[in-house]
Design a protein around this motif. Structure first.
Motif, PDB file in Angstrom:
ATOM      1  N   ALA A 155       0.835  -1.210   0.000  1.00  0.00           N
ATOM      2  CA  ALA A 155       0.000   0.000   0.000  1.00  0.00           C
ATOM      3  C   ALA A 155       0.870   1.261   0.000  1.00  0.00           C
ATOM      4  CB  ALA A 155      -0.944  -0.005   1.195  1.00  0.00           C
ATOM      5  N   LEU A 156       1.929   1.246   0.792  1.00  0.00           N
ATOM      6  CA  LEU A 156       2.850   2.380   0.835  1.00  0.00           C
ATOM      7  C   LEU A 156       3.547   2.568  -0.510  1.00  0.00           C
ATOM      8  CD1 LEU A 156       4.387   4.551   2.553  1.00  0.00           C
ATOM      9  CD2 LEU A 156       6.064   2.740   3.020  1.00  0.00           C
ATOM     10  N   ASP A 157       4.094   1.495  -1.056  1.00  0.00           N
ATOM     11  CA  ASP A 157       4.847   1.561  -2.317  1.00  0.00           C
ATOM     12  C   ASP A 157       3.983   1.988  -3.493  1.00  0.00           C
ATOM     13  OD1 ASP A 157       7.083   0.712  -0.923  1.00  0.00           O
ATOM     14  OD2 ASP A 157       6.986  -1.358  -1.657  1.00  0.00           O
ATOM     15  N   ASN A 158       2.677   1.705  -3.416  1.00  0.00           N
ATOM     16  CA  ASN A 158       1.772   2.036  -4.510  1.00  0.00           C
ATOM     17  C   ASN A 158       0.972   3.309  -4.275  1.00  0.00           C
ATOM     18  OD1 ASN A 158       1.829  -0.218  -6.702  1.00  0.00           O
ATOM     19  ND2 ASN A 158       2.097  -1.238  -4.732  1.00  0.00           N
ATOM     20  N   ASN A 159       1.444   4.134  -3.321  1.00  0.00           N
ATOM     21  CA  ASN A 159       0.896   5.479  -3.106  1.00  0.00           C
ATOM     22  C   ASN A 159      -0.608   5.467  -2.834  1.00  0.00           C
ATOM     23  OD1 ASN A 159       1.202   8.269  -2.850  1.00  0.00           O
ATOM     24  ND2 ASN A 159       0.647   8.610  -4.991  1.00  0.00           N
ATOM     25  N   TRP A 160      -1.031   4.582  -1.931  1.00  0.00           N
ATOM     26  CA  TRP A 160      -2.443   4.547  -1.566  1.00  0.00           C
ATOM     27  C   TRP A 160      -2.840   5.845  -0.885  1.00  0.00           C
ATOM     28  CZ3 TRP A 160      -5.082  -0.445   0.414  1.00  0.00           C
ATOM     29  CH2 TRP A 160      -4.907  -1.478  -0.503  1.00  0.00           C
ATOM     30  N   GLY A 161      -4.084   6.217  -1.095  1.00  0.00           N
ATOM     31  CA  GLY A 161      -4.647   7.402  -0.455  1.00  0.00           C
ATOM     32  C   GLY A 161      -5.491   7.043   0.744  1.00  0.00           C
ATOM     33  N   TYR A 162      -6.127   8.062   1.291  1.00  0.00           N
ATOM     34  CA  TYR A 162      -6.959   7.901   2.483  1.00  0.00           C
ATOM     35  C   TYR A 162      -8.313   8.551   2.229  1.00  0.00           C
ATOM     36  CZ  TYR A 162      -8.527   8.395   7.349  1.00  0.00           C
ATOM     37  OH  TYR A 162      -9.224   8.329   8.521  1.00  0.00           O
ATOM     38  N   ILE A 163      -9.352   7.778   2.400  1.00  0.00           N
ATOM     39  CA  ILE A 163     -10.724   8.287   2.475  1.00  0.00           C
ATOM     40  C   ILE A 163     -11.373   7.554   3.643  1.00  0.00           C
ATOM     41  CG2 ILE A 163     -12.980   8.491   1.336  1.00  0.00           C
ATOM     42  CD1 ILE A 163     -10.926  10.225  -0.066  1.00  0.00           C
ATOM     43  N   TRP A 164     -11.897   8.301   4.607  1.00  0.00           N
ATOM     44  CA  TRP A 164     -12.510   7.706   5.786  1.00  0.00           C
ATOM     45  C   TRP A 164     -13.620   6.741   5.356  1.00  0.00           C
ATOM     46  CZ3 TRP A 164     -17.127   7.076   8.238  1.00  0.00           C
ATOM     47  CH2 TRP A 164     -17.082   6.701   9.581  1.00  0.00           C
ATOM     48  N   GLY A 165     -13.637   5.556   5.969  1.00  0.00           N
ATOM     49  CA  GLY A 165     -14.675   4.563   5.723  1.00  0.00           C
ATOM     50  C   GLY A 165     -14.372   3.599   4.597  1.00  0.00           C
ATOM     51  N   THR A 166     -13.187   3.687   3.993  1.00  0.00           N
ATOM     52  CA  THR A 166     -12.852   2.802   2.879  1.00  0.00           C
ATOM     53  C   THR A 166     -11.833   1.749   3.309  1.00  0.00           C
ATOM     54  OG1 THR A 166     -11.104   4.273   2.075  1.00  0.00           O
ATOM     55  CG2 THR A 166     -13.319   4.599   1.162  1.00  0.00           C
ATOM     56  N   ALA A 167     -11.736   0.698   2.463  1.00  0.00           N
ATOM     57  CA  ALA A 167     -10.843  -0.411   2.807  1.00  0.00           C
ATOM     58  C   ALA A 167     -10.318  -1.078   1.541  1.00  0.00           C
ATOM     59  CB  ALA A 167     -11.574  -1.431   3.683  1.00  0.00           C
ATOM     60  N   GLY A 168      -9.419  -0.395   0.848  1.00  0.00           N
ATOM     61  CA  GLY A 168      -8.777  -0.996  -0.313  1.00  0.00           C
ATOM     62  C   GLY A 168      -9.609  -0.961  -1.574  1.00  0.00           C
ATOM     63  N   VAL A 169     -10.263   0.167  -1.833  1.00  0.00           N
ATOM     64  CA  VAL A 169     -11.058   0.342  -3.050  1.00  0.00           C
ATOM     65  C   VAL A 169     -10.428   1.435  -3.917  1.00  0.00           C
ATOM     66  CG1 VAL A 169     -13.203  -0.381  -1.931  1.00  0.00           C
ATOM     67  CG2 VAL A 169     -12.613   2.046  -2.001  1.00  0.00           C
ATOM     68  N   THR A 170     -10.722   1.383  -5.208  1.00  0.00           N
ATOM     69  CA  THR A 170     -10.250   2.446  -6.096  1.00  0.00           C
ATOM     70  C   THR A 170     -11.193   3.637  -5.967  1.00  0.00           C
ATOM     71  OG1 THR A 170      -9.335   0.836  -7.630  1.00  0.00           O
ATOM     72  CG2 THR A 170      -9.727   3.045  -8.494  1.00  0.00           C
ATOM     73  N   TRP A 171     -10.621   4.810  -5.735  1.00  0.00           N
ATOM     74  CA  TRP A 171     -11.414   6.034  -5.604  1.00  0.00           C
ATOM     75  C   TRP A 171     -11.640   6.598  -6.999  1.00  0.00           C
ATOM     76  CZ3 TRP A 171     -14.480   7.062  -1.988  1.00  0.00           C
ATOM     77  CH2 TRP A 171     -14.994   8.335  -1.767  1.00  0.00           C
ATOM     78  N   THR A 172     -12.894   6.847  -7.320  1.00  0.00           N
ATOM     79  CA  THR A 172     -13.253   7.312  -8.657  1.00  0.00           C
ATOM     80  C   THR A 172     -13.886   8.702  -8.584  1.00  0.00           C
ATOM     81  OG1 THR A 172     -15.467   6.345  -8.522  1.00  0.00           O
ATOM     82  CG2 THR A 172     -13.699   4.936  -9.424  1.00  0.00           C
ATOM     83  N   LYS A 173     -13.980   9.347  -9.729  1.00  0.00           N
ATOM     84  CA  LYS A 173     -14.628  10.656  -9.804  1.00  0.00           C
ATOM     85  C   LYS A 173     -16.088  10.538  -9.386  1.00  0.00           C
ATOM     86  CE  LYS A 173     -15.410  14.696 -12.760  1.00  0.00           C
ATOM     87  NZ  LYS A 173     -16.473  15.141 -11.904  1.00  0.00           N
ATOM     88  N   SER A 174     -16.752   9.463  -9.786  1.00  0.00           N
ATOM     89  CA  SER A 174     -18.164   9.313  -9.411  1.00  0.00           C
ATOM     90  C   SER A 174     -18.321   9.144  -7.894  1.00  0.00           C
ATOM     91  CB  SER A 174     -18.817   8.159 -10.166  1.00  0.00           C
ATOM     92  OG  SER A 174     -18.227   6.936  -9.839  1.00  0.00           O
ATOM     93  N   LYS A 175     -17.397   8.428  -7.245  1.00  0.00           N
ATOM     94  CA  LYS A 175     -17.455   8.302  -5.782  1.00  0.00           C
ATOM     95  C   LYS A 175     -17.190   9.648  -5.117  1.00  0.00           C
ATOM     96  CE  LYS A 175     -16.091   3.450  -5.673  1.00  0.00           C
ATOM     97  NZ  LYS A 175     -15.016   2.502  -5.409  1.00  0.00           N
ATOM     98  N   GLN A 176     -16.220  10.394  -5.650  1.00  0.00           N
ATOM     99  CA  GLN A 176     -15.914  11.712  -5.101  1.00  0.00           C
ATOM    100  C   GLN A 176     -17.112  12.647  -5.277  1.00  0.00           C
ATOM    101  OE1 GLN A 176     -13.338  12.666  -3.279  1.00  0.00           O
ATOM    102  NE2 GLN A 176     -14.013  14.786  -3.104  1.00  0.00           N
ATOM    103  N   ASP A 177     -17.691  12.653  -6.471  1.00  0.00           N
ATOM    104  CA  ASP A 177     -18.855  13.512  -6.729  1.00  0.00           C
ATOM    105  C   ASP A 177     -20.018  13.159  -5.814  1.00  0.00           C
ATOM    106  OD1 ASP A 177     -17.405  14.805  -8.715  1.00  0.00           O
ATOM    107  OD2 ASP A 177     -18.436  13.779 -10.375  1.00  0.00           O
ATOM    108  N   ALA A 178     -20.253  11.866  -5.601  1.00  0.00           N
ATOM    109  CA  ALA A 178     -21.337  11.441  -4.715  1.00  0.00           C
ATOM    110  C   ALA A 178     -21.083  11.906  -3.280  1.00  0.00           C
ATOM    111  CB  ALA A 178     -21.491   9.920  -4.760  1.00  0.00           C
ATOM    112  N   LEU A 179     -19.831  11.832  -2.848  1.00  0.00           N
ATOM    113  CA  LEU A 179     -19.490  12.283  -1.498  1.00  0.00           C
ATOM    114  C   LEU A 179     -19.701  13.785  -1.355  1.00  0.00           C
ATOM    115  CD1 LEU A 179     -18.394  11.690   1.313  1.00  0.00           C
ATOM    116  CD2 LEU A 179     -16.080  11.781   0.355  1.00  0.00           C
ATOM    117  N   VAL A 180     -19.220  14.552  -2.313  1.00  0.00           N
ATOM    118  CA  VAL A 180     -19.405  16.011  -2.279  1.00  0.00           C
ATOM    119  C   VAL A 180     -20.892  16.363  -2.326  1.00  0.00           C
ATOM    120  CG1 VAL A 180     -19.031  18.147  -3.581  1.00  0.00           C
ATOM    121  CG2 VAL A 180     -17.126  16.566  -3.217  1.00  0.00           C
ATOM    122  N   ASN A 181     -21.641  15.698  -3.190  1.00  0.00           N
ATOM    123  CA  ASN A 181     -23.076  15.975  -3.299  1.00  0.00           C
ATOM    124  C   ASN A 181     -23.826  15.647  -2.018  1.00  0.00           C
ATOM    125  OD1 ASN A 181     -22.897  17.039  -5.878  1.00  0.00           O
ATOM    126  ND2 ASN A 181     -23.236  15.046  -6.866  1.00  0.00           N
TER     127      ASN A 181
END
Length: 184
Positions: A14-40
């Motif tokens: 996870a460190l070597d592959n530059n994983w990010g942080y989003i509260w409540g997630t567990a090893g999923v790809t973060w997408t624009k649609s997920k980000q938009d849904a969160l902001v909305n």
């Protein structure tokens, strides 16, 4: 039984592959649609001025809504979600929540002072380390040895390393269904 070597390797991945942080997630790809849904969801609940709302700033996913777009296209996990993902990918199970991890999923546990166990024993690589106090263990990382902890630190930082000796880490716990043989 999960070995500490395998567990550390997952965190290192996870460190070597530059994983990010989003509260409540567990090893999923973060997408624009997920980000938009969160902001909305924040716009819907807190209105057009959600970014400056004192109430919104207290919400668990606030920083993900505010800054999560930097992780679009990356795999993301929160601190205990990283443990959940690692255990699941190794054929095991770990609860997604640092307080419950400490209270119910540590076979032995205790306090740390500047990176050392207060009982005088050696802190073994593969041990979970926690921040907090006697009743709240709100953040967790994995001690990998040589003064290093890998943690999903927050939306700004993602998965990073910190030093066990920096004083941030106040508790340790050896995890259920994990073999600590040959981990010193």
């Amino acid at each position: 039984m999960i070995t500490t070597v395998a567990l550390i390797a997952k965190f290192q991945y996870a460190l070597d592959n530059n994983w990010g942080y989003i509260w409540g997630t567990a090893g999923v790809t973060w997408t624009k649609s997920k980000q938009d849904a969160l902001v909305n969801s924040f716009k819907s609940k807190y209105g057009a001025n959600w970014k400056t709302s004192a109430e919104a700033k207290k919400a668990d996913k606030y920083y993900g809504a505010l800054n999560g777009s930097k992780w679009i296209g990356h795999t993301v996990a929160d601190c205990s979600g990283l443990f959940y993902w690692a255990f699941k990918s190794l054929g095991g199970y770990m609860y997604h929540g640092s307080n419950t991890m400490y209270n119910k999923y540590c076979t032995s546990k205790g306090k740390l002072t500047k990176g050392g166990r207060t009982d005088g024993q050696i802190l073994k690589p593969g041990t979970a380390v926690f921040t907090g106090n006697d009743s709240d263990h709100g953040h967790v990382g994995l001690y990998i040895g040589n003064d290093i902890v890998i943690e999903a630190s927050g939306t700004q930082a993602g998965v990073i390393t910190t030093k066990i000796s920096n004083g941030k880490w106040t508790y340790w716990g050896e995890l259920k269904n994990t073999s600590y043989e040959n981990s010193t």
